[in-house]
Design an enzyme around this catalytic site. Structure first.
Site, PDB file in Angstrom:
ATOM      1  N   PRO A  19       0.831  -1.212   0.000  1.00 60.25           N
ATOM      2  CA  PRO A  19       0.000   0.000   0.000  1.00 60.25           C
ATOM      3  C   PRO A  19       0.865   1.263   0.000  1.00 60.25           C
ATOM      4  O   PRO A  19       1.873   1.333   0.687  1.00 60.25           O
ATOM      5  CB  PRO A  19      -0.801  -0.116   1.300  1.00 60.25           C
ATOM      6  CG  PRO A  19      -0.258  -1.265   2.047  1.00 60.25           C
ATOM      7  CD  PRO A  19       0.680  -2.020   1.192  1.00 60.25           C
ATOM      8  N   GLU A  20       0.465   2.232  -0.821  1.00 61.64           N
ATOM      9  CA  GLU A  20       1.173   3.511  -0.879  1.00 61.64           C
ATOM     10  C   GLU A  20       0.244   4.590  -0.320  1.00 61.64           C
ATOM     11  O   GLU A  20      -0.806   4.276   0.233  1.00 61.64           O
ATOM     12  CB  GLU A  20       1.585   3.800  -2.330  1.00 61.64           C
ATOM     13  CG  GLU A  20       2.467   2.678  -2.897  1.00 61.64           C
ATOM     14  CD  GLU A  20       2.868   2.875  -4.354  1.00 61.64           C
ATOM     15  OE1 GLU A  20       3.065   4.033  -4.770  1.00 61.64           O
ATOM     16  OE2 GLU A  20       2.982   1.872  -5.079  1.00 61.64           O
TER      17      GLU A  20
END
Ligand SMILES: [Zn+2]
Length: 278
Positions: free
Chosen positions: A2-3
């Site tokens: 996840p960013e």
């Protein structure tokens, strides 16, 4: 992994759902992720506290608690926040918080690179010490071409590799760096120091806009799983990606006839258009 847009989507959900609620029960799964100060201590420090709000710093979720402590969650490579209600604990569920209104929030992580820490103030414990080294986020007002340029100028490293450095572009990872470089028309394997001032300006702008678009569409869920929304459904930015995960497909820049290519840059799988990225 996840960013920024994925973690921000989760943050917004949590802030809406658990702010103002008291933690009444803390349960742990059979398998362990890195936890500070260990399950017994985490439970003792969380029980009875009310969540005042949920913040985010880079890819870290920060729950502010009424007892002055903070619960910090890092999702690692494949961590998820889910709601299972009162189901039996799931296989990869590491921690479940039960709130005063009966709602639950679970931290799930099949690959176990995630981290759970309760902070009392003072020196940050080792698992979340990376928080001290985060630079500004490209979506923030103060993030400027001057800031990015200062980190790129004179550097022989590939521009893509530097974008993955959390001091240079906090919150950016493999997907959004490829997308920002495509929007800016810059090849990921260019030496960072070779970028002209106009290119640095375009890249600054592209980083901010691609992250904001990612948030707007609730993040990117690729076929290999990993990130999902709290209810288990997918984000929708994957349908709008211009290069990432599109090897062999037509470039999505208007008028460009290029075909997206994949190549390793700095050890990371990288997607770009050989025609419109220079
Ligand atoms: Zn193109």
């Amino acid at each position: 992994m996840p960013e920024l847009p994925e973690v921000e989507t989760i943050r917004r959900f949590l802030d809406r759902q658990v702010s103002g609620k008291r933690i009444e029960k803390v349960r742990f799964g059979a398998k362990r992720v890195t936890m500070h100060p260990g399950p017994t201590g985490v439970r003792r420090k969380l029980l009875g506290a009310t969540v005042l709000g949920v913040d985010r710093r880079g890819k870290y979720l920060v729950f502010h608690l009424s007892n002055g402590r903070e619960l910090v969650l890092h999702l690692g490579m494949s961590g998820q926040v889910r709601r299972f209600g009162r189901d039996p604990m799931h296989r990869h569920e590491h921690m479940r918080l039960e709130f005063s209104d009966g709602q639950t929030v679970s931290f799930v992580d099949a690959r176990r690179f995630g981290r759970v820490c309760v902070i009392d103030g003072g020196v940050l414990p080792r698992p979340v010490r990376g928080m001290e080294r985060l630079g500004p986020e490209p979506t923030e007002k103060g993030y400027s071409a001057a800031y990015l340029g200062a980190h790129l100028s004179g550097r022989k490293a590939r521009v893509k590799s530097l974008l993955l450095d959390q001091r240079v572009a906090c919150g950016v990872g493999n997907i959004y760096s490829d997308e920002a470089l495509h929007r800016a028309g810059i090849r990921p394997n260019r030496q960072a120091g070779s970028l002209k001032p106009t290119e640095v300006c375009r890249l600054t702008e592209a980083l901010g806009s691609v992250l904001k678009d990612g948030i707007r569409w609730c993040g990117t869920t690729m076929r290999d799983g990993g990130y999902v929304l709290v209810d288990g459904s997918a984000g929708s930015f994957q349908d709008r990606l211009r290069v990432y995960g599109r090897e062999g497909e037509k470039c999505r820049r208007r008028g460009c006839q290029g075909v997206v290519r994949r190549q390793r840059v700095g050890g990371r799988s990288t997607h770009f258009c050989p025609v419109c990225q220079k």
